[in-house]
Scaffold this active site. Structure first.
Site, mmCIF file in Angstrom:
data_model
loop_
_atom_site.group_PDB
_atom_site.id
_atom_site.type_symbol
_atom_site.label_atom_id
_atom_site.label_comp_id
_atom_site.label_asym_id
_atom_site.label_seq_id
_atom_site.Cartn_x
_atom_site.Cartn_y
_atom_site.Cartn_z
ATOM 1 N N HIS A 169 0.762 -1.093 0.149
ATOM 2 C CA HIS A 169 -0.057 0.091 0.051
ATOM 3 C C HIS A 169 0.819 1.123 -0.137
ATOM 4 C CE1 HIS A 169 -3.251 -2.642 1.243
ATOM 5 N NE2 HIS A 169 -4.126 -1.650 1.101
ATOM 6 N N ASN A 183 7.986 -4.109 3.430
ATOM 7 C CA ASN A 183 6.345 -3.916 3.752
ATOM 8 C C ASN A 183 6.201 -4.012 5.229
ATOM 9 O OD1 ASN A 183 3.902 -3.183 2.956
ATOM 10 N ND2 ASN A 183 3.447 -5.592 2.567
#
Length: 289
Positions: free
Chosen positions: A144, A175
């Site tokens: 994201h 991440n």
């Protein structure tokens, strides 16, 4: 007798007038559709609709305009507005150029659970929209840019945070590790400062890029950037970060850069809506949050 007849005729006239108005109201919309006439809209809704048609950037307040970087030059750019963020999408690279959003203490209220349902962007043609299948077997996370954790204040914001136009191929360790720590730090800063503006996205160095995906060739970034601005502090302040798209476990301050340096690396002009004297100061400094 004459007066009574006149009164009767007057009452009939009023009834006919009301009936005529009702008929016009009932028939207006279908006629308007045929003639391509916009129906009357009261309040601000009409203005917002008109602005959306006339400009790729939504109508915003002066404060919200601070959020958006300057238009990019010689780069594919499609502006997509979501409930919780705005994305500049690059249809050539199948990546966002940047994703921008405002984070406030109110938006840190956790009303929604994380959905984990990644979706192709409905605003892109079906044959162009990246899907989760493009990530299968790549060894990369669906990272994201605007995190799901910043969008738990509204169900639609949560859903749209999983659109693939908000996603980049990201190293798994990054991440789930240092990048996640920066996301958590931003939420702490928003709680403390009251409102912050965040812009982040991929960094592509001048080299041949790796790609993933069988149906859609998605460019794998060499690094990621994030810049944070607080205009509510006195004086306003900002800070930038650059993270290599690689495993690592380092303290937050090892990734710190000035916003000026992030602009030099990315070629993006951040916060152009700020007055020049404020923009120069905040982008050259290293803020303490």
């Amino acid at each position: 007798m004459a007066k009574r007849r006149k009164k009767k005729q007057s009452s009939k006239g009023v009834i006919y007038l009301i009936a005529l108005i009702c008929i016009i109201c009932l028939c207006y919309e279908p006629i308007a559709k045929v003639l391509h006439i916009s129906p009357p809209v009261f309040g601000t809704e009409r203005t917002e609709r008109a602005s959306a048609r006339q400009s790729p950037v939504k109508s915003t307040s002066a404060d919200e305009n601070v959020l958006f970087p300057a238009p990019l030059k010689n780069v594919s750019e499609q502006i997509l507005h979501r409930k919780g963020y705005t994305v500049s999408y690059n249809r050539d690279l199948k990546l966002p150029n940047w994703v921008a959003w405002e984070l406030t203490p109110e938006k840190l209220t956790e009303r929604e659970s994380r959905t984990d349902k990644f979706l192709p962007d409905p605003d892109l043609p079906e044959d162009e929209a990246v899907t989760t299948d493009d990530y299968k077997g790549s060894g990369m996370d669906r990272g994201h840019m605007c995190p799901a954790g910043d969008n738990r204040w509204h169900w639609k914001a949560m859903q749209e945070s999983f659109y693939m136009t908000n996603i980049c191929p990201q190293n798994h360790n990054l991440n789930r590790g240092d990048w996640k720590e920066l996301e958590e730090a931003c939420r702490r800063w928003a709680q403390k400062e009251g409102r912050i503006y965040i812009v982040c996205g991929p960094v592509l160095y001048d080299r041949r890029h790796r790609t993933i995906g069988k149906k859609h060739k998605i460019t794998v970034p060499e690094a990621f950037f994030k810049v944070i601005l607080c205009t509510d502090s006195n004086p306003p302040k900002a800070i930038g970060f650059i993270y290599k798209n690689a495993p690592g476990n380092h303290p937050l301050d090892s990734y710190v850069n000035t916003v000026d340096e992030v602009e030099r690396i990315t070629g993006i002009d951040f916060f152009p809506a700020l007055p020049d004297e404020i923009e120069e100061k905040v982008e050259a400094g290293l803020a303490q949050f």
